[in-house]
Design a protein around this motif. Structure first.
Motif, short mmCIF file in Angstrom:
data_model
loop_
_atom_site.label_atom_id
_atom_site.label_comp_id
_atom_site.label_asym_id
_atom_site.label_seq_id
_atom_site.Cartn_x
_atom_site.Cartn_y
_atom_site.Cartn_z
N ASN A 65 0.88 -1.22 -0.07
CA ASN A 65 -0.09 0.22 -0.05
C ASN A 65 0.94 1.31 -0.06
N ASP A 226 -5.48 8.99 -6.24
CA ASP A 226 -5.31 8.42 -4.84
C ASP A 226 -3.99 8.85 -4.24
N SER A 241 -5.69 5.19 -9.03
CA SER A 241 -5.83 3.81 -8.59
C SER A 241 -7.43 3.48 -9.09
N GLN A 267 -0.90 2.14 -5.67
CA GLN A 267 -1.25 2.69 -4.47
C GLN A 267 0.11 3.83 -4.30
#
Length: 294
Positions: A65, A226, A241, A267
């Protein structure tokens, strides 16, 4: 137990076993179809890089992430959007768990011996982890805290990713204070070269800057933005994203150039001094290092 009762129970057990078997077959079929669809997608729409860029490193990792460099400038820390969430340290052999058992991670900062992580939940935490003492401290709780940014004055800015989103300022020994309000799902934050705060406002698909004169739009037409990165040259990097059609976009003087497309839910992004960058491709379970060709 009578013969009739045993027969009823036997019929009930057979029906229950048949239902369980059908359920398992359906689950297996769903998994097989999902894998097949992913394979077909990967074959028909593979990741495409701009001709002036190439992949120089691939790090396999489950659901990466957010990314952060260590003090030596190397990629060391990655949050994982697994269930539960985790923060790991990359080593030469395998990822090492720093701490886990929390909700969906989003923001990540590494400063000296402190690792700060935001938890993108309805009652999410902003957490600070001391590497020396292994102590975890909750700095604040709020609805969907995501992007984190350390300002030159030492304060911590947190983006609240909700339709009526705000930027909050956290300072030691003080209550959280509102810095900016009226944003629509602010996510990622960065320090712009001129001292303003860059904000990825996903609800409006744009990048805005906040400073003494208020808000200014820097770039738009960025649906599903994102993450954001702001290098010293004044350009902007935007991560779009989407699960199977994500993009990495470089914006220079307002002009968009797609560096990578057909990414599987990209991400986190982190820029390196040599012009290369790391990008977390969450659904592809990997972190990529991309570099410009010589």
């Amino acid at each position: 137990m009578t013969t009739r009762t045993r027969e009823r129970r036997s019929r009930h057990d057979r029906r229950r076993s048949a239902k369980r078997a059908r359920r398992l077959r359906l689950i297996g079929l769903g998994i097989a179809l999902g894998l097949f669809a992913g394979l077909v997608y990967g074959i028909r729409w593979p990741m495409h890089l701009h001709r002036h860029w190439h992949i120089t490193e691939t790090i396999p990792l489950s659901r990466p992430n957010s990314l952060a460099l260590d003090d030596d400038g190397a990629l060391r820390y990655v949050t994982q959007a697994t269930i539960p969430g985790a923060l790991v340290r990359l080593t030469d052999t395998r990822p090492k768990l720093v701490f886990g058992d929390f909700g969906e991670p989003d923001g990540l900062l590494v400063e000296d011996r402190i690792l700060t992580v935001s938890e993108a939940e309805d009652d999410g935490r902003v957490m600070a982890y001391n590497r020396d003492t292994a102590r975890l401290r909750v700095l604040a709780r709020m609805q969907r805290p995501e992007g984190l940014l350390r300002r030159p004055d030492g304060s911590l800015v947190v983006a609240q990713n909700v339709p009526e989103g705000r930027l909050w300022v956290l300072r030691d020994d003080a209550e959280p204070a509102v810095l900016v309000e009226g944003l629509n799902k602010p996510e990622s934050l960065c320090n712009l070269p001129d001292g303003r705060i860059g904000i990825a406002e996903s609800g409006r698909g744009r990048i805005v800057a906040y400073g003494p004169q208020g808000l200014e739009v820097l770039a738009d037409d960025l649906d599903n933005i994102d993450r954001l990165a702001c290098p010293a040259d004044g350009s902007l990097w935007a991560v779009i994203s989407r699960v199977r059609s994500g993009r990495l976009v470089h914006i220079v003087d307002g002009r968009h150039r797609t560096i990578a497309r057909h990414l599987r839910q990209p991400q986190g992004i982190v820029l390196l001094p040599d012009g290369s960058l790391y990008l977390a491709e969450s659904r592809a379970n990997r972190v990529l290092r991309l570099a410009p060709r010589d």
